[in-house]
Scaffold this motif. Structure first.
Motif, PDB file in Angstrom:
ATOM      1  N   ASN A   1       0.921  -1.169  -0.145  1.00 60.25           N
ATOM      2  CA  ASN A   1       0.160   0.086   0.100  1.00 60.25           C
ATOM      3  C   ASN A   1       0.753   1.316  -0.008  1.00 60.25           C
ATOM      4  O   ASN A   1       2.234   1.209  -0.061  1.00 60.25           O
ATOM      5  CB  ASN A   1      -1.020   0.019   1.312  1.00 60.25           C
ATOM      6  N   HIS A   2       0.195   2.330  -0.063  1.00 64.75           N
ATOM      7  CA  HIS A   2       0.898   3.664   0.146  1.00 64.75           C
ATOM      8  C   HIS A   2       2.156   3.773   1.168  1.00 64.75           C
ATOM      9  O   HIS A   2       3.132   4.454   0.875  1.00 64.75           O
ATOM     10  CB  HIS A   2       0.084   4.877   0.483  1.00 64.75           C
ATOM     11  N   GLN A   3       1.819   3.249   2.315  1.00 65.15           N
ATOM     12  CA  GLN A   3       2.716   3.135   3.358  1.00 65.15           C
ATOM     13  C   GLN A   3       3.828   2.342   3.047  1.00 65.15           C
ATOM     14  O   GLN A   3       4.840   2.031   3.760  1.00 65.15           O
ATOM     15  CB  GLN A   3       2.331   2.857   4.444  1.00 65.15           C
ATOM     16  N   GLY A   4       3.776   1.250   1.943  1.00 67.54           N
ATOM     17  CA  GLY A   4       4.940   0.390   1.595  1.00 67.54           C
ATOM     18  C   GLY A   4       4.862  -0.865   2.549  1.00 67.54           C
ATOM     19  O   GLY A   4       5.465  -1.838   2.646  1.00 67.54           O
TER      20      GLY A   4
ATOM     21  N   LEU B   1      -9.835  -4.166  -3.421  1.00 66.40           N
ATOM     22  CA  LEU B   1      -9.824  -3.555  -1.898  1.00 66.40           C
ATOM     23  C   LEU B   1      -8.930  -2.337  -2.004  1.00 66.40           C
ATOM     24  O   LEU B   1      -9.225  -1.473  -1.368  1.00 66.40           O
ATOM     25  CB  LEU B   1      -9.551  -4.626  -0.993  1.00 66.40           C
ATOM     26  N   ASN B   2      -7.794  -2.585  -2.699  1.00 67.03           N
ATOM     27  CA  ASN B   2      -6.926  -1.476  -2.561  1.00 67.03           C
ATOM     28  C   ASN B   2      -6.965  -0.111  -3.395  1.00 67.03           C
ATOM     29  O   ASN B   2      -6.987   0.674  -3.008  1.00 67.03           O
ATOM     30  CB  ASN B   2      -5.419  -1.888  -2.798  1.00 67.03           C
TER      31      ASN B   2
ATOM     32  N   VAL C   1     -10.737   1.305   3.415  1.00 63.34           N
ATOM     33  CA  VAL C   1      -9.668   0.371   2.543  1.00 63.34           C
ATOM     34  C   VAL C   1      -8.955  -0.325   3.704  1.00 63.34           C
ATOM     35  O   VAL C   1      -8.779  -1.443   3.687  1.00 63.34           O
ATOM     36  CB  VAL C   1      -8.982   1.028   1.651  1.00 63.34           C
ATOM     37  N   PHE C   2      -8.436   0.403   4.845  1.00 61.08           N
ATOM     38  CA  PHE C   2      -7.767  -0.307   5.828  1.00 61.08           C
ATOM     39  C   PHE C   2      -8.317  -1.269   6.628  1.00 61.08           C
ATOM     40  O   PHE C   2      -7.913  -2.331   6.451  1.00 61.08           O
ATOM     41  CB  PHE C   2      -7.184   0.784   6.795  1.00 61.08           C
TER      42      PHE C   2
ATOM     43  N   ALA D   1      -6.046   4.269 -10.585  1.00 61.53           N
ATOM     44  CA  ALA D   1      -5.392   4.095  -8.995  1.00 61.53           C
ATOM     45  C   ALA D   1      -4.934   5.640  -8.765  1.00 61.53           C
ATOM     46  O   ALA D   1      -5.421   6.267  -7.597  1.00 61.53           O
ATOM     47  CB  ALA D   1      -4.348   3.160  -8.759  1.00 61.53           C
ATOM     48  N   GLY D   2      -4.138   6.272  -9.482  1.00 60.04           N
ATOM     49  CA  GLY D   2      -3.853   7.682  -9.274  1.00 60.04           C
ATOM     50  C   GLY D   2      -5.030   8.662  -9.016  1.00 60.04           C
ATOM     51  O   GLY D   2      -5.118   9.599  -8.170  1.00 60.04           O
TER      52      GLY D   2
END
Ligand code: FAD
Ligand code: AMP
Length: 477
Positions: free
Chosen positions: A39-42, A51-52, A100-101, A175-176
């Motif tokens: 995810n964005h946080q790696g 889901l993402n 999402v999380f 996604a962007g």
């Protein structure tokens, strides 16, 4: 390196893979699942595209932007006056990220409950039903898994256009487009399919002037013509500027604008946007999964070739979801996952590919299942149709949401429902009634004889069924 052995190894933890893994575990198999999503946080995050960066975040933003649009345009009709309406994009995105999380964490929990061994990393198939796991971008094999059966559920990625390369801050993929930090004044969208329409709707509702450029000359060609015409009218009225027959020629970023050249029936056209979304479809992630030594057949569009039971050309290796033929939809991927797990367990499960509902989550929503009237005509199948406009629904009027219609296509002689098409608020919920009815082999008369609660949008289903026999109550037949 020791080989860890499992009954089943699943590659990919999207709605195809995670559902397959859970069903296999329920059936008593030892299961490992390898997934490489970060995810964005790696951090590893389960749930795949859906889901993402797909179904869930897009629906979270569609919900928020719909409420904003209602507050801006419709609340006054209800006598609710809001003085200063403001969209807080950071809060909107934070809410979406939280949804999402929570859901991706939920899959983590389900894996633990079902004792599924989760391995984060890139999986590559090797002969002998071996799955080698490495870190993304590395060739060093970190872990080797062996299984009796392998289920490949590696999903898909956005199609890239050489003429519109992704460019930070200007040109985005789907996604962007779920991560904008502000509302662009002008927004271009290449592709007026489901994803382009949904993302265009989000930003249009929040205030962007949105132009969708669609290469084809017809709008939503897979939908029934009556439905796509109604949807087109409705979207245009909302301010979505949908230009058909518009083939992209080039893009360039100049003076902080994306300059787009496209060709339509009048010749080359130019238009400038603050941002551009490329939503021209998705391609299967079949590269980087295995080499020629595996002898897994791939078709000319890079889908893994499978039969009706998702068996690949190599016995014991299955493939499901976006990486194989059929609509790229989460529920199709999941049902294939269930079918494959159950077939491995010796059951005779199958997926009814004729009854997979399609939904576009715009407003009104567009949903359909089964055959269109046009497809039946082309195939020489004699049909009768019933149509009920939402404008005649008491509930739709009370909601102030009267755009659209319900249409039923039934066989002329047997009366069996062959197709069901909706353009309406909550079409995504209404369509489930059709899928159930059609799974049970219902006739239009079956629906006509059913009692529907009043006042509901679902009464439109009843009226459309009555209308097949020219006996609808609330419209002229
Ligand atoms: P994916 O969800 O793509 O999952 C594949 C997983 O495999 C990923 O986690 C990936 O990282 C992993 N993977 C790939 N290769 C490897 C490898 N070699 N090793 C390890 N892991 C690997 N569908 C709907 O039904 N309804 C919707 O409303 C909807 N909205 C959408 C909106 C958007 C913006 C997008 C982009 C898609 C949407 N979709 C929707 C489509 C839906 O997301 C896909 O059909 C679905 O996710 C496919 O599931 P899958 O399991 O086949 O693959
Ligand atoms: P979907 O496959 O539903 O995601 O929709 C993608 C849409 O993008 C389809 O309607 C395609 O016709 C459209 N499309 C594909 N390539 C281009 C292009 N170069 N310019 C404009 N539209 C395109």
């Amino acid at each position: 390196m020791s080989k860890k052995k499992y009954d089943v190894v699943v590659i990919g933890a999207g709605p195809g893979g995670y559902v397959a893994a859970i069903r296999c575990a329920q059936l008593g198999m030892s299961v490992a699942c390898v997934d490489e999503w970060l995810n964005h946080q790696g951090k590893p995050s389960l749930g795949g595209t859906c889901l993402n960066v797909g179904c869930i975040p897009s629906k979270a933003l569609l919900e928020t932007s719909h409420l904003y649009a209602l507050a801006g345009h419709d609340f006054a009709d209800h006598g609710i006056n809001i003085k200063s309406l403001k969209a807080d994009i950071d809060a909107m995105m934070a809410r979406k990220d939280k949804v999402v999380f929570e859901l991706t964490q939920g899959i983590d929990g389900l894996f633990k409950t079902n004792k599924i061994k989760l391995t984060h990393g890139h999986a590559r198939l090797a002969p002998g039903k071996i799955v080698n796991v490495s870190d993304r971008g590395s060739c060093d094999v970190r872990e080797e898994l062996q299984a009796e059966y392998i289920i490949v559920a590696a999903g898909s990625s956005p199609v890239r256009l050489e003429r519109a390369p992704i460019m930070d801050g200007y040109v985005f993929d789907s996604a962007g487009a779920l991560e904008f930090d502000s509302v662009p004044k002008t927004l271009g969208v290449i592709g007026a399919g489901a994803i382009g329409l949904e993302l265009g709707s989000v930003w249009s509702r929040l205030g962007s002037e949105v132009v969708l450029l669609e290469a084809m000359d017809s709008f939503l060609p897979a939908a029934d013509k009556q439905i796509s015409r109604a949807a087109f009218r409705s979207f245009q009225q909302q301010g979505l500027d949908i230009r058909l027959n518009a083939r992209l020629l080039s893009t360039a970023v100049k003076q902080r604008k994306v300059h787009v050249t496209y060709e339509d029936t009048r010749g080359a056209q130019q238009v400038k946007f603050d941002r551009l979304i490329v939503a021209v479809g998705r391609k299967p992630n079949s590269d980087l999964l295995f080499g020629d030594e595996m002898q897994i057949e791939i078709d000319e569009r890079e889908y893994i070739h499978v039969n009706d039971y998702c068996e690949t050309s190599v016995p014991g290796i299955y493939a499901i979801g976006d990486i194989v033929r059929g609509p790229m939809l989460a529920h199709k991927a999941s049902e294939e996952g269930v079918m494959v797990a159950e077939r491995i367990a010796g059951q005779k499960s199958r997926v009814n590919y004729d009854l997979i509902p399609s939904v576009i989550y715009t407003h009104p929503e567009v949903a359909w299942v089964g055959a269109t009237e046009q497809a039946c005509n082309a195939a020489g199948i004699p049909v009768k149709t019933g149509v009920f406009p939402l404008a005649a629904s008491g509930r739709a009027r009370a909601m102030g949401d009267t755009d659209g219609l319900v249409k039923i296509v039934a066989h002329e002689q047997t009366d069996r429902i062959l197709g069901f098409h909706v353009c309406a608020s909550q079409a995504s919920e209404i369509i489930a009634q059709a899928v159930i009815a059609m799974e049970m082999g219902a006739s239009a008369e079956d629906l006509a004889l059913t009692v529907f609660a009043h006042p509901t949008l679902s009464e439109s289903v009843h009226e459309a069924a009555l209308s097949v026999h020219k006996r609808a109550i609330h419209i002229k037949n």
